[in-house]
Write a protein that holds these residues in place. Structure first.
Motif, short mmCIF file in Angstrom:
data_model
loop_
_atom_site.label_atom_id
_atom_site.label_comp_id
_atom_site.label_asym_id
_atom_site.label_seq_id
_atom_site.Cartn_x
_atom_site.Cartn_y
_atom_site.Cartn_z
N PHE A 107 0.83 -1.20 0.00
CA PHE A 107 0.00 0.00 0.00
C PHE A 107 0.87 1.26 0.00
O PHE A 107 0.65 2.18 -0.79
N ILE A 108 1.87 1.29 0.87
CA ILE A 108 2.76 2.46 0.95
C ILE A 108 3.54 2.64 -0.35
O ILE A 108 3.64 3.75 -0.86
N ALA A 109 4.08 1.55 -0.89
CA ALA A 109 4.84 1.65 -2.14
C ALA A 109 3.97 2.15 -3.28
O ALA A 109 4.37 3.02 -4.06
N LEU A 110 2.77 1.60 -3.40
CA LEU A 110 1.87 2.01 -4.48
C LEU A 110 1.41 3.45 -4.30
O LEU A 110 1.21 4.18 -5.28
N PHE A 111 1.25 3.87 -3.06
CA PHE A 111 0.80 5.23 -2.78
C PHE A 111 1.88 6.25 -3.11
O PHE A 111 1.59 7.31 -3.66
N ILE A 112 3.13 5.93 -2.80
CA ILE A 112 4.23 6.89 -2.97
C ILE A 112 4.74 6.93 -4.41
O ILE A 112 4.99 7.99 -4.96
N LEU A 113 4.93 5.76 -5.01
CA LEU A 113 5.53 5.69 -6.34
C LEU A 113 4.50 5.94 -7.43
O LEU A 113 3.43 5.36 -7.42
N ASN A 114 4.86 6.78 -8.37
CA ASN A 114 3.99 7.04 -9.51
C ASN A 114 4.69 6.53 -10.76
O ASN A 114 5.63 7.16 -11.25
N THR A 115 4.25 5.40 -11.27
CA THR A 115 4.90 4.77 -12.42
C THR A 115 3.95 4.66 -13.61
O THR A 115 4.10 3.76 -14.43
N LEU A 116 2.98 5.54 -13.70
CA LEU A 116 1.96 5.53 -14.76
C LEU A 116 1.24 4.19 -14.83
O LEU A 116 0.90 3.70 -15.89
N GLY A 117 1.05 3.59 -13.69
CA GLY A 117 0.26 2.36 -13.63
C GLY A 117 1.06 1.08 -13.78
O GLY A 117 0.50 0.00 -13.60
N ILE A 118 2.33 1.17 -14.09
CA ILE A 118 3.11 -0.05 -14.34
C ILE A 118 3.24 -0.88 -13.07
O ILE A 118 2.93 -2.08 -13.08
N LEU A 119 3.68 -0.28 -11.96
CA LEU A 119 3.81 -1.02 -10.72
C LEU A 119 2.44 -1.51 -10.24
O LEU A 119 2.32 -2.62 -9.72
N ASP A 120 1.42 -0.70 -10.44
CA ASP A 120 0.07 -1.07 -10.03
C ASP A 120 -0.42 -2.31 -10.79
O ASP A 120 -0.99 -3.22 -10.20
N ILE A 121 -0.17 -2.35 -12.08
CA ILE A 121 -0.58 -3.49 -12.90
C ILE A 121 0.21 -4.73 -12.50
O ILE A 121 -0.36 -5.83 -12.38
#
Length: 66
Positions: free
Chosen positions: A37-51
């Motif tokens: 949750f913290i990593a996804l919240f802080i890092l903005n990778t245009l959706g790559i990390l989220d996917i």
């Protein structure tokens, strides 16, 4: 490049990123995965990390459908 094109491209990138980030954060929160949750919240990778997160954390039921 045309200014209008850049505005559309930027808008698309924001909406794309927002969709994937919201879904990944929702899933990480429901699974109580604080680190993700913290990593996804802080890092903005245009959706790559989220996917990547969403694909890695699919449930067994979701994996059986694909």
């Amino acid at each position: 490049m045309d200014t209008l094109f850049l505005i559309y491209l930027f808008t698309f990138a924001i909406l794309w990123s927002f969709f994937w980030k919201a879904w990944a954060l929702w899933r990480a929160g429901n699974r109580k995965e604080k680190g993700w949750f913290i990593a996804l919240f802080i890092l903005n990778t245009l959706g790559i990390l989220d996917i990547i997160y969403l694909l890695m954390k699919r449930s067994k039921k979701e994996k059986m459908r694909h």
